[in-house]
Design a protein around this motif. Structure first.
Motif, PDB file in Angstrom:
ATOM      1  N   UNK A 575      26.507  58.410   6.155  1.00 19.21           N
ATOM      2  CA  UNK A 575      25.283  59.175   5.908  1.00 19.21           C
ATOM      3  C   UNK A 575      24.034  58.399   6.311  1.00 19.21           C
ATOM      4  N   UNK A 576      24.185  57.092   6.550  1.00 19.97           N
ATOM      5  CA  UNK A 576      23.053  56.260   6.908  1.00 19.97           C
ATOM      6  C   UNK A 576      22.975  56.083   8.421  1.00 19.97           C
ATOM      7  N   UNK A 577      21.778  55.910   8.909  1.00 24.38           N
ATOM      8  CA  UNK A 577      21.573  55.573  10.316  1.00 24.38           C
ATOM      9  C   UNK A 577      21.049  54.147  10.393  1.00 24.38           C
ATOM     10  N   UNK A 578      21.347  53.494  11.489  1.00 24.66           N
ATOM     11  CA  UNK A 578      20.896  52.120  11.646  1.00 24.66           C
ATOM     12  C   UNK A 578      22.022  51.128  11.457  1.00 24.66           C
ATOM     13  N   UNK A 579      21.662  49.873  11.261  1.00 19.66           N
ATOM     14  CA  UNK A 579      22.633  48.786  11.211  1.00 19.66           C
ATOM     15  C   UNK A 579      22.464  47.950   9.955  1.00 19.66           C
TER      16      UNK A 579
END
Length: 732
Positions: A575-579
């Protein structure tokens, strides 16, 4: 090479393996001065054991000046103290001016082709220098010990140094943060400028070669006054060249004056300036995997001369300049203060079309229009106090320093991704309208400041050497994105260390072990909105150096285990975007390198690298864990031999030939597609007569067509086709 010499060489190698030297070699070692003593030496042995034609060359060399021939004995980049390479417990390679001239080198990539641990990209991209050291990209370059402007993983606006202005190039393998602050784990490249000389000299160079390559250069130097208190040097060059890619062409203007002031015998100040303007075109020419590495479903391959941009739109216009000084004052024979300062500036205006996707029929690519403008301002100041002291039987060479760097970077980027299709096998020139993407992708200003305090002690007790180094850095970064109105401030501190232990045997063998660390700040926030912490790297290296007493040569072998922690990896929650920063990359390998003048006539460069680079840690959603990064070879090797005639009617004529092997790499992050290995041959002929020198060189002599690398399935680049260059030099 005589049979007797071969037998004696074999005896030495066996002696190395058995831990002993043959008696005749021990005698030679006892009667021959060390190559580091600066004296001219002709090695001799007892009667009956003479080596015909073998001479150990004079090595009046310092770490900031010319290398006498191919073999360098002094280095400064690893210690900042001008230490013999043989007494430095770290892997180091040095490329001197003679080697650059014999191979007719015109860019940094070519200069590093025959260096262990360095994998250059081999592509025909003329805009930047791109290579990896020990499996990690190298984006930070240093000139005379000062860091040049750079943004990690971005080479478009790289501050470039033309080899015509250089005296030598040092490659320091492994983490180097302990003396230089933030940096990549694989190592660093420190370039040493040509300096003003006490003796009047000069040269004019004329160049002509493949793809309508023409150029003229001048390099003149000498004293201004009779007492030689003021010395000058002036370097300038103008070149023009086309490219193997149709319609790509450009020119370079280079100016580099310098002035040395020596008001007293103990004080010197060298003022330097550089100006370089590249007005060329975007030559990256990214192509798809199918059609380059592998044929399309129709069995087709794309031509190496196909341009994927549009001549009416593309442009690569870069202006860079710098002002610097090197100050040095000797308080007494044991204590010296140095201050190095450099201000650097870069302006770039880059427009191009580049492919980003391939159609299902593998015939057509979709292209994006890019419009990029960027600007760099960089200040680097390094203060050093160097001293030599003794505590009982232990000799100390100490350096303590304070380093400050301020980098101001402005970046405006715009992209348009529709309306620019290109059939790769039936290209039609697109009469593009004036493409002016609005700068709605990035309007960023970034300021990064670094303060660093460091100290180092090189201790020598008889034949035992111990090096201990430590540094603390404080780094602050601010990023303002005017388009998104976002502002990010990051502050971090980091300790970097190094410890090295070495023993110098009388035979010339010097085993060592070292441990070093580095750090590299990462701009931005992770998937949870927290600022990224710096990448942290550590390396253990075990090696041996061999400096024979009977010939002008150096040999080295190194085993290394290098790990980068806090690497970016996919967020563990879909559900999260990015790293997030739970990743680790490990590089383990072996490097072998030999630089030798085997006889008065024959010179050798040999290098082999084995490296196994693996993504060892990552989040549960990272599919690359356990795999190898793309475009990173496991094996690569090179060999160069140069033979010169020193007597007879053809005295002054020389021949050089080399071969480079690059092992297979992966084209995709999942390691499902590979790029095959390739081998290219190079050659050179040089002829010296009074006042004149002629060199004719050919890179990729047999004109092999190969793919140099693929970053993914739409970012493949062909290697450089055969490139012939002739240089005529008049010297006085």
């Amino acid at each position: 090479m005589t049979a007797g010499f071969q037998k004696k060489t074999l005896a030495i190698l066996v002696g190395m393996m058995m831990g002993a030297m043959p008696a005749w070699a021990a005698d030679a070692a006892a009667t021959t001065a060390s190559p580091d003593d600066g004296a001219a030496r002709d090695a001799t042995t007892p009667a009956g054991n003479t080596l015909p034609g073998i001479k150990v060359q004079a090595t009046r060399e310092n770490a900031y000046g010319p290398v006498n021939g191919f073999v360098a004995y002094q280095g400064n980049g690893a210690t900042k103290t001008g230490t013999p390479i043989h007494e430095t417990p770290q892997s180091i390679s040095v490329i001197g001016r003679d080697q650059l001239d014999d191979r007719n080198v015109t860019n940094l990539n070519d200069a590093l082709h025959y260096t262990a641990g360095v994998a250059t990209y081999y592509s025909n991209d003329t805009r930047n220098d791109a290579f990896e050291i020990r499996g990690f990209s190298s984006d930070f370059f240093y000139l005379d010990g000062s860091r040049l402007p750079a943004i990690p993983f971005r080479a478009l606006d790289q501050f470039r140094v033309d080899p015509y202005t250089l005296e030598r190039i040092e490659v320091i393998k492994g983490p180097a943060s302990v003396l230089y602050g933030l940096g990549e784990p694989g190592g660093m490249v420190n370039m040493v400028s040509k300096m003003p000389t006490e003796n009047a000299r000069g040269q004019v160079d004329l160049l002509a070669g493949s793809y309508n390559h023409y150029g003229i250069g001048i390099d003149t130097s000498g004293p201004v006054d009779a007492d030689k208190r003021v010395l000058y040097r002036f370097i300038a060059q103008e070149t023009y060249s086309q490219n193997q890619v149709d319609s790509v062409h450009g020119n370079r203007t280079l100016i580099a004056p310098s002035l040395t002031l020596r008001p007293t015998n103990d004080t010197s100040l060298t003022l330097m300036a550089t100006y370089l303007h590249d007005n060329t075109m975007d030559s990256n020419n990214f192509l798809p995997y199918y059609g380059t590495v592998a044929p399309t479903i129709f069995g087709q391959h794309i031509s190496t001369s196909l341009p994927t941009s549009n001549p009416g739109y593309e442009n690569y216009d870069k202006t860079q300049y710098s002002f610097s000084y090197l100050f040095e004052h000797h308080f007494d024979p044991n204590w010296t203060f140095k201050q190095n300062f450099r201000y650097s500036h870069v302006d770039l205006n880059n427009q191009a079309l580049f492919g980003y996707s391939l159609s299902a029929d593998q015939q057509t690519i979709q292209r994006a229009a890019m419009n990029l403008k960027s600007s760099f301002n960089d200040i680097d100041v390094d203060n050093q106090l160097l001293g030599k002291v003794k505590t009982g039987p232990v000799e100390h060479t100490v350096v303590a320093g304070f380093n400050f760097t301020n980098q101001n970077f402005m970046d405006n980027e715009g992209y348009t991704y529709t309306g620019y299709a290109l059939n790769l096998y039936n290209p039609t020139a697109l009469n593009l309208p004036v493409v002016t993407p609005s700068f709605n992708d990035t309007q960023m200003r970034q300021v990064q400041r670094q303060f660093g305090l460091y100290v180092q002690d090189q201790m020598k007790f008889n034949k035992l050497i111990l090096v201990l180094s430590g540094r603390e850095d404080w780094v602050s970064s601010t990023t303002l994105d005017n388009f998104t109105s976002s502002y990010t401030a990051q502050h971090s501190s980091a300790f970097s260390g190094r410890a090295g232990l070495m023993y110098l045997f009388d035979s010339g063998i010097a085993p060592y072990v070292s441990y070093s660390t580095s750090f590299q700040p990462v701009i931005g926030n992770d998937a949870y909105g927290s600022p990224f912490t710096p990448l942290r790297s550590k390396q253990v290296e075990v090696g041996v150096k061999y400096q024979p007493t009977f010939m002008n040569a150096t040999f080295s072998a190194a085993l290394f285990d290098l790990r980068q922690n806090n690497a970016l990896t996919a967020a563990p929650d879909p559900a999260l975007t990015g790293s997030v920063q739970t990743g680790q990359i490990r590089s383990r390998g072996l490097e072998l390198e030999a630089t030798a003048e085997l006889t008065d006539n024959l010179k050798l460069l040999a290098a082999y690298t084995y490296q196994n680079v693996v993504i060892t840690k990552g989040s549960a959603l990272d599919p690359t864990v356990g795999l190898n990064p793309t475009a990173t070879p496991r094996n690569y090797a090179s060999l160069w031999l140069d033979y010169s005639l020193k007597a007879g009617p053809m005295r002054g004529l020389g021949f050089g030939a080399g071969v480079q092997y690059m092992g297979p790499t992966y084209a995709t992050a999942d390691n499902s597609l590979t790029v095959g290995s390739f081998t290219v041959a190079d050659a050179a002929v040089h002829y010296d007569i009074p006042h004149w020198r002629f060199v004719l060189s050919a890179n990729n002599l047999f004109d092999r067509t190969y793919v140099a690398r693929c970053g993914n399935t739409t970012r493949c680049q062909y290697g450089e086709r055969r490139n012939v260059l002739a240089t005529a030099r008049y010297s006085w």
